[in-house]
Motif scaffolding. Sequence first.
Motif, PDB file in Angstrom:
ATOM      1  N   ILE A 113       0.857  -1.190   0.000  1.00  0.00           N
ATOM      2  CA  ILE A 113       0.000   0.000   0.000  1.00  0.00           C
ATOM      3  C   ILE A 113       0.887   1.232   0.000  1.00  0.00           C
ATOM      4  O   ILE A 113       1.881   1.295   0.728  1.00  0.00           O
ATOM      5  N   SER A 114       0.540   2.221  -0.827  1.00  0.00           N
ATOM      6  CA  SER A 114       1.142   3.549  -0.713  1.00  0.00           C
ATOM      7  C   SER A 114      -0.006   4.550  -0.701  1.00  0.00           C
ATOM      8  O   SER A 114      -0.927   4.463  -1.513  1.00  0.00           O
ATOM      9  N   TYR A 115       0.046   5.482   0.254  1.00  0.00           N
ATOM     10  CA  TYR A 115      -1.050   6.419   0.448  1.00  0.00           C
ATOM     11  C   TYR A 115      -0.476   7.751   0.930  1.00  0.00           C
ATOM     12  O   TYR A 115       0.329   7.782   1.869  1.00  0.00           O
ATOM     13  N   LEU A 116      -0.881   8.845   0.281  1.00  0.00           N
ATOM     14  CA  LEU A 116      -0.453  10.182   0.690  1.00  0.00           C
ATOM     15  C   LEU A 116      -1.568  10.807   1.511  1.00  0.00           C
ATOM     16  O   LEU A 116      -2.654  11.064   1.003  1.00  0.00           O
ATOM     17  N   ASP A 117      -1.274  11.054   2.790  1.00  0.00           N
ATOM     18  CA  ASP A 117      -2.279  11.527   3.736  1.00  0.00           C
ATOM     19  C   ASP A 117      -2.002  12.970   4.134  1.00  0.00           C
ATOM     20  O   ASP A 117      -0.865  13.435   4.118  1.00  0.00           O
TER      21      ASP A 117
END
Length: 158
Positions: A113-117
């Motif tokens: 998973i890669s996620y920009l928060d």
Amino acid sequence: GCVMATVIRGDDNFDSADVGKVLQVVKASSTTTSSYGGTSFVDTNLSGSITPTYTSSKILVLVSQNVSIASDTASHREVQVKLLRDTTQLLIKMNEHQTNNSARSWATFAADISYLDSPSTTSATTYKTQMKLNGTSANIYAQRDGWESTITLVEIAG
């Protein structure tokens, strides 16, 4: 001499030229096995915490979650891995696997998973994963036999 630069953002506000720079990196891992036989989300024992420097910072969350499915039948299984910030759901990733015989068999994979928060806080913030089987029940494991899962949190100046 030293030159201080200022840039105008797209929303007509001013920022320092540090926008986009990596401010800190936190890496956490787990080798603690978590097992479950139901179809509701449960914790995987993988989590990491970061305290952002600025409320405008972004946090890039990179996860490699080790998951194994044990099945006694040949069947199609759907595994969901959820990413949370504290108690807020950010993302659910679906992984599909086929077990191919009627004896005990294993399907093992890394849910990446890669996620920009944008957490908009300078308080300590915890990211974690949960897992479940979708629609069918079987035994599901995170970090089976001590296999490592990792979560990396990268603060980027916003």
